[in-house]
Design an enzyme around this catalytic site. Structure first.
Site, PDB file in Angstrom:
ATOM      1  N   HIS A   5      73.837  73.856 -34.405  1.00  0.00           N
ATOM      2  CA  HIS A   5      72.641  73.026 -34.284  1.00  0.00           C
ATOM      3  C   HIS A   5      72.173  72.846 -32.848  1.00  0.00           C
ATOM      4  CE1 HIS A   5      75.310  71.691 -37.611  1.00  0.00           C
ATOM      5  NE2 HIS A   5      74.210  71.888 -38.306  1.00  0.00           N
ATOM      6  N   GLY A  21      64.700  59.873 -33.027  1.00  0.00           N
ATOM      7  CA  GLY A  21      64.603  60.597 -34.282  1.00  0.00           C
ATOM      8  C   GLY A  21      63.598  61.727 -34.210  1.00  0.00           C
ATOM      9  N   ARG A  44      66.177  74.625 -34.736  1.00  0.00           N
ATOM     10  CA  ARG A  44      65.568  73.780 -35.766  1.00  0.00           C
ATOM     11  C   ARG A  44      64.495  72.857 -35.188  1.00  0.00           C
ATOM     12  NH1 ARG A  44      68.993  73.193 -40.639  1.00  0.00           N
ATOM     13  NH2 ARG A  44      70.730  74.640 -40.425  1.00  0.00           N
ATOM     14  N   MET A 180      67.412  53.753 -39.913  1.00  0.00           N
ATOM     15  CA  MET A 180      68.126  54.702 -40.763  1.00  0.00           C
ATOM     16  C   MET A 180      69.258  55.468 -40.064  1.00  0.00           C
ATOM     17  SD  MET A 180      64.955  56.294 -42.995  1.00  0.00           S
ATOM     18  CE  MET A 180      66.044  56.824 -44.322  1.00  0.00           C
ATOM     19  N   ASP A 204      56.731  48.321 -38.042  1.00  0.00           N
ATOM     20  CA  ASP A 204      56.223  47.836 -39.324  1.00  0.00           C
ATOM     21  C   ASP A 204      56.843  46.482 -39.627  1.00  0.00           C
ATOM     22  OD1 ASP A 204      55.001  50.510 -40.669  1.00  0.00           O
ATOM     23  OD2 ASP A 204      56.873  50.996 -39.641  1.00  0.00           O
TER      24      ASP A 204
END
Length: 232
Positions: A5, A21, A44, A180, A204
């Site tokens: 990765h 993220g 990726r 998350m 949010d």
């Protein structure tokens, strides 16, 4: 050596990595905070760069969405690239009234509904927490910069679209916001004796009609970045 990765070679990545993220947020940080940034990863499209900040070596890198993704990238950074500390900057949904879009949350601890912690076979429930030294310095920097912030527990959830609205139960226990990733990051750091901290921007509200745009999420939430880079 590279991993499946990460195409970086030994020495390409600094001892401190600031992660987000969104890999485009990592690119933004490289362009706006780093001196002489050099890209070390594009596998990726998980972009990573190393440069200097006020003369000190630092890397920035994306980690993707969710616990499985951040777990892979942070594990490899700690174990294969000898990274000493990871500071995650990201967005979160607040669970209480009175918190505004743009406010920061310094994640002292991270609850989770994920099974990630089961791999450690502990005889009880593990509580993933931040490195206190990084956390206390981040709080001092927020105060010095005059940035609105809260410190406390967050929820690292595997569920983005929660049809049962179970977040209300977490809110009743004083959890400030939901994101998350932090539980896996903190657990990975603890398992190998390294440091980690998450600094979140409220994007949010789950209790009020407040939400930031996609562009604001990617480009406008710079206070958490300023605090993160001050810890290098």
């Amino acid at each position: 050596m590279s991993t499946p990765h990460n195409s970086a070679n030994p020495g390409d990545i600094a001892k401190t990595v600031i992660m987000s993220g969104d890999p485009l947020r990592a690119k933004f940080m490289a362009e706006h905070f780093l001196e002489n940034p050099k890209q070390f990863n594009g596998v990726r499209n998980m972009l990573g760069y190393t440069g200097t900040y006020q003369g000190k070596p630092v890397s920035v890198m994306g980690h993707g969405m969710g616990i499985p993704s951040v777990a892979i990238y942070s594990y490899e950074l700690y174990h294969f690239y000898d990274v000493e500390q990871i500071i995650r900057v990201g967005t979160a949904g607040c669970l209480h009234k009175g918190m505004d879009i743009g406010d920061l949350v310094v994640a002292q601890g991270s609850c989770t509904d994920s099974n990630y912690l089961q791999q450690y076979h502990l005889p009880g429930t593990y509580a993933p927490i931040a490195d206190y030294g990084l956390l206390s310095r981040a709080v001092d920097e927020c105060r010095a910069m005059g940035i609105r912030y809260d410190v406390g527990n967050v929820l690292s959830s595997d569920i983005f679209y929660d049809e049962n609205q179970d977040w209300r139960k977490w809110a009743a226990m004083g959890v400030l916001a939901v994101e998350m990733e932090s539980a896996a990051l903190y657990a990975n750091a603890a398992a190998c004796g390294r440091k980690a901290l998450t600094i979140l921007t409220i994007s949010d509200s789950l209790v009020e009609a407040k939400s930031a745009s996609a562009e604001e999420r990617q480009l406008a939430f710079t206070n958490m970045m300023k605090v993160a880079f001050s810890l290098v």
